[in-house]
Design a protein around this motif. Sequence first.
Motif, PDB file in Angstrom:
ATOM      1  N   ASP A 119       0.816  -1.238   0.371  1.00 41.18           N
ATOM      2  CA  ASP A 119       0.437   0.078  -0.097  1.00 41.18           C
ATOM      3  C   ASP A 119       1.271   0.957   0.235  1.00 41.18           C
ATOM      4  O   ASP A 119       1.512   1.100   0.482  1.00 41.18           O
ATOM      5  N   TYR A 120       0.903   2.104  -0.732  1.00 37.37           N
ATOM      6  CA  TYR A 120       1.506   3.277  -0.743  1.00 37.37           C
ATOM      7  C   TYR A 120       0.935   4.371  -0.018  1.00 37.37           C
ATOM      8  O   TYR A 120       1.457   5.438   0.616  1.00 37.37           O
ATOM      9  N   GLY A 121       0.015   4.562   0.892  1.00 37.73           N
ATOM     10  CA  GLY A 121      -0.724   5.294   1.885  1.00 37.73           C
ATOM     11  C   GLY A 121      -0.806   6.800   1.381  1.00 37.73           C
ATOM     12  O   GLY A 121      -0.997   7.727   1.595  1.00 37.73           O
ATOM     13  N   GLN A 122      -1.631   6.325   0.157  1.00 39.03           N
ATOM     14  CA  GLN A 122      -2.237   7.656  -0.709  1.00 39.03           C
ATOM     15  C   GLN A 122      -3.211   6.749  -1.450  1.00 39.03           C
ATOM     16  O   GLN A 122      -3.764   5.658  -1.008  1.00 39.03           O
ATOM     17  N   THR A 123      -4.487   8.372  -1.472  1.00 43.50           N
ATOM     18  CA  THR A 123      -5.306   7.614  -1.901  1.00 43.50           C
ATOM     19  C   THR A 123      -5.939   8.717  -3.045  1.00 43.50           C
ATOM     20  O   THR A 123      -4.856   9.865  -3.105  1.00 43.50           O
ATOM     21  N   ALA A 124      -6.656   8.293  -4.302  1.00 39.64           N
ATOM     22  CA  ALA A 124      -6.524   9.390  -5.727  1.00 39.64           C
ATOM     23  C   ALA A 124      -8.453   9.614  -5.240  1.00 39.64           C
ATOM     24  O   ALA A 124      -8.845   9.384  -5.262  1.00 39.64           O
ATOM     25  N   LEU A 125      -7.469  11.211  -5.600  1.00 43.17           N
ATOM     26  CA  LEU A 125      -8.619  12.008  -5.611  1.00 43.17           C
ATOM     27  C   LEU A 125      -9.469  12.341  -6.893  1.00 43.17           C
ATOM     28  O   LEU A 125      -8.369  13.083  -7.637  1.00 43.17           O
ATOM     29  N   VAL A 126     -10.072  12.198  -7.281  1.00 44.79           N
ATOM     30  CA  VAL A 126     -10.897  11.850  -9.397  1.00 44.79           C
ATOM     31  C   VAL A 126     -11.700  12.675  -9.324  1.00 44.79           C
ATOM     32  O   VAL A 126     -12.870  12.421  -8.402  1.00 44.79           O
ATOM     33  N   CYS A 127     -11.788  13.329 -10.157  1.00 40.88           N
ATOM     34  CA  CYS A 127     -13.049  14.580 -10.513  1.00 40.88           C
ATOM     35  C   CYS A 127     -12.603  15.171 -12.174  1.00 40.88           C
ATOM     36  O   CYS A 127     -11.627  14.504 -13.149  1.00 40.88           O
ATOM     37  N   PRO A 173      -8.432   4.021  -3.091  1.00 42.37           N
ATOM     38  CA  PRO A 173      -6.593   3.819  -2.434  1.00 42.37           C
ATOM     39  C   PRO A 173      -5.706   3.480  -3.564  1.00 42.37           C
ATOM     40  O   PRO A 173      -5.799   2.443  -4.559  1.00 42.37           O
ATOM     41  N   LEU A 174      -4.171   3.837  -3.425  1.00 40.12           N
ATOM     42  CA  LEU A 174      -3.700   3.818  -3.893  1.00 40.12           C
ATOM     43  C   LEU A 174      -2.911   2.645  -3.490  1.00 40.12           C
ATOM     44  O   LEU A 174      -1.902   2.696  -2.763  1.00 40.12           O
ATOM     45  N   GLY A 175      -1.977   1.346  -4.647  1.00 43.14           N
ATOM     46  CA  GLY A 175      -0.902   0.601  -4.239  1.00 43.14           C
ATOM     47  C   GLY A 175      -0.833  -0.045  -5.154  1.00 43.14           C
ATOM     48  O   GLY A 175      -1.471   0.050  -6.900  1.00 43.14           O
ATOM     49  N   LEU A 176       0.629  -0.833  -4.555  1.00 38.25           N
ATOM     50  CA  LEU A 176       1.201  -2.014  -6.060  1.00 38.25           C
ATOM     51  C   LEU A 176      -0.100  -3.601  -5.894  1.00 38.25           C
ATOM     52  O   LEU A 176       0.837  -3.922  -4.752  1.00 38.25           O
ATOM     53  N   MET A 209      -1.110  -0.912 -10.330  1.00 40.62           N
ATOM     54  CA  MET A 209      -0.241  -0.020 -10.007  1.00 40.62           C
ATOM     55  C   MET A 209      -0.948   2.080 -10.025  1.00 40.62           C
ATOM     56  O   MET A 209      -1.777   1.923 -10.241  1.00 40.62           O
ATOM     57  N   HIS A 210       0.820   2.352  -9.273  1.00 47.15           N
ATOM     58  CA  HIS A 210       0.269   3.770  -9.136  1.00 47.15           C
ATOM     59  C   HIS A 210      -0.314   4.309 -10.560  1.00 47.15           C
ATOM     60  O   HIS A 210       0.253   4.249 -11.235  1.00 47.15           O
ATOM     61  N   PRO A 211      -1.482   5.287 -10.194  1.00 47.99           N
ATOM     62  CA  PRO A 211      -2.092   6.008 -12.026  1.00 47.99           C
ATOM     63  C   PRO A 211      -0.885   7.392 -12.417  1.00 47.99           C
ATOM     64  O   PRO A 211      -1.108   8.012 -12.942  1.00 47.99           O
ATOM     65  N   ILE A 212       0.617   7.533 -11.522  1.00 46.66           N
ATOM     66  CA  ILE A 212       1.011   8.297 -11.720  1.00 46.66           C
ATOM     67  C   ILE A 212       1.331   8.005 -13.415  1.00 46.66           C
ATOM     68  O   ILE A 212       1.435   9.526 -14.283  1.00 46.66           O
ATOM     69  N   ALA A 240       5.673  -1.767 -13.528  1.00 49.97           N
ATOM     70  CA  ALA A 240       5.353  -1.513 -11.787  1.00 49.97           C
ATOM     71  C   ALA A 240       6.209  -0.867 -11.133  1.00 49.97           C
ATOM     72  O   ALA A 240       6.160   0.235 -10.322  1.00 49.97           O
ATOM     73  N   LEU A 241       7.087  -0.918 -11.598  1.00 46.19           N
ATOM     74  CA  LEU A 241       8.272  -0.914 -10.003  1.00 46.19           C
ATOM     75  C   LEU A 241       8.850   0.525 -11.177  1.00 46.19           C
ATOM     76  O   LEU A 241       9.212   0.722 -10.200  1.00 46.19           O
ATOM     77  N   ALA A 242       8.383   0.663 -12.068  1.00 41.43           N
ATOM     78  CA  ALA A 242       8.958   2.283 -12.831  1.00 41.43           C
ATOM     79  C   ALA A 242       7.716   2.771 -12.104  1.00 41.43           C
ATOM     80  O   ALA A 242       8.181   4.555 -11.634  1.00 41.43           O
ATOM     81  N   THR A 243       6.474   2.651 -11.773  1.00 40.65           N
ATOM     82  CA  THR A 243       6.171   3.826 -11.832  1.00 40.65           C
ATOM     83  C   THR A 243       6.373   3.950  -9.820  1.00 40.65           C
ATOM     84  O   THR A 243       6.395   5.329  -9.253  1.00 40.65           O
ATOM     85  N   ASP A 244       6.517   3.062  -9.688  1.00 44.50           N
ATOM     86  CA  ASP A 244       6.465   2.925  -7.521  1.00 44.50           C
ATOM     87  C   ASP A 244       7.769   4.061  -7.332  1.00 44.50           C
ATOM     88  O   ASP A 244       7.224   4.270  -6.613  1.00 44.50           O
ATOM     89  N   LEU A 245       9.066   3.469  -8.343  1.00 42.71           N
ATOM     90  CA  LEU A 245       9.836   4.181  -8.267  1.00 42.71           C
ATOM     91  C   LEU A 245       9.730   5.428  -8.157  1.00 42.71           C
ATOM     92  O   LEU A 245       9.876   6.821  -7.351  1.00 42.71           O
ATOM     93  N   THR A 246       9.522   6.249  -9.243  1.00 42.06           N
ATOM     94  CA  THR A 246       9.101   7.617  -9.401  1.00 42.06           C
ATOM     95  C   THR A 246       8.195   8.323  -8.959  1.00 42.06           C
ATOM     96  O   THR A 246       8.320   9.193  -8.263  1.00 42.06           O
ATOM     97  N   ASN A 247       7.052   7.303  -7.474  1.00 39.44           N
ATOM     98  CA  ASN A 247       5.742   8.207  -6.569  1.00 39.44           C
ATOM     99  C   ASN A 247       6.824   7.805  -5.722  1.00 39.44           C
ATOM    100  O   ASN A 247       6.817   9.368  -4.918  1.00 39.44           O
ATOM    101  N   ARG A 248       7.779   6.788  -5.067  1.00 39.47           N
ATOM    102  CA  ARG A 248       8.817   7.146  -4.286  1.00 39.47           C
ATOM    103  C   ARG A 248       9.810   8.510  -4.271  1.00 39.47           C
ATOM    104  O   ARG A 248      10.153   9.489  -2.949  1.00 39.47           O
TER     105      ARG A 248
END
Length: 417
Positions: free
Chosen positions: A198-206, A285-288, A309-312, A362-370
């Motif tokens: 889990d990323y401990g992040q939430t996506a707010l979408v609108c 909720p966001l996670g990998l 994966m993360h929507p980043i 998936a790992l590339a998006t994870d690394l970018t987010n971190r």
Amino acid sequence: MDNPTQAAICNRMTHDSDILIVGGGLNGPALALALAQAGHSVTVIDALSEKVRRNAAFDGRSYALALASVRLLSAIGIWERVAKNAQPMLEIKVSDGRAGEGAAPFFMHFDHAEIEEGPMGHMLEDRFLRRAFLEAMEETQGITHLAGETVIAQDIHPAHVSVTLASGKTLSGRFLIGSDGRASGTAERAGIQRTGWDYGQTALVCAIEHELPHKGIAHQFFMPPGPLAILPLPASMSSIVWSEKEETAAKFAELSDAGFMEVLRPRFGDFLGEIKLKGKRFTYPLGLTVANSFIADRLALIGDAAHGMHPIAGQGLNAGLRDVGALAQVLQEASHRGEDIGAPDVLARYQQWRRFDTSTLALATDLTNRLFSNDNPLLRLGRDLGMGAINAMPGLRRKFIREAAGLTGDLPALMRG
């Protein structure tokens, strides 16, 4: 295949369909159309009712479809149904900063004019895409769409598979495909475990309306709590995917529409003039999560059932459509060779093709987010200088543009145009 006799037995058996697909969202219907056009009979088992999918009104949920995905949708007859409602993405601007302070001086700017193929991708609302899939499945011979049905059991036999529905009905086929999301029951029943966090992040979408035209430009603004994506929709509207820390996102989600816009405006800025909310708001909720195997006996996973994966970078649906193109090609080639399409060596080709690619993404998006979702001054300096360096190098910039368009790697035939 295991042996010619098993393939012959499988081919002679009578089934409800050659292939059973669990999941009627987007990837499942896309694969059903690709397989039906190749001569297979397919049953799509959809937990949602057709009325719910068909009658969806504007709610702001949209997808960033890379050029390669648009090619696949065109090849299976979907793009011609939705093209008039799509917004080309002509440029992408990536920047770093803090809410209310604006962007850092170093950034990346990708322009579609730097590649020959055209726009890097298109934005398309969820409602148009789902409706187009329903219509196409209705009109395509060889596809049976069972709406409002849930699979409660599945059994794998030497030469076929069978599933039991909540309604009590039993279906059989040569092969089973799980396209039923991150909490895939198909994968769970097959004993396939998952790896992720889990990323401990939430996506707010609108979606928002704005005073000034967006000119087809997509923006990705990285802030310490998470990125804010501003993605162009037709007319003067944009889709918002805003990642925040869970606690903060929960507070923002509880705000009134007016209160929500008050916290969005300083992060959004004024470059598009006055903004106002359009439609509903959603949270995710966001996670990998990646399935430890994309295949099992007479079974394969696609889309979020295989990887989430993360929507980043907006690659979730695009990665799923690559699964669709790869699996359709593997099965078609096996069928042409007279192989049993559910044989272990056939399925291994699909896994070999897709697992490394999706795990890397998936790992590339994870690394970018971190890397970007923090306020460490040294990391901030490094990433800003890195973006500035990439932006100053035309050759490297062009590679990033082609990556964003989905034109790199081992593309399935349906994505080559």
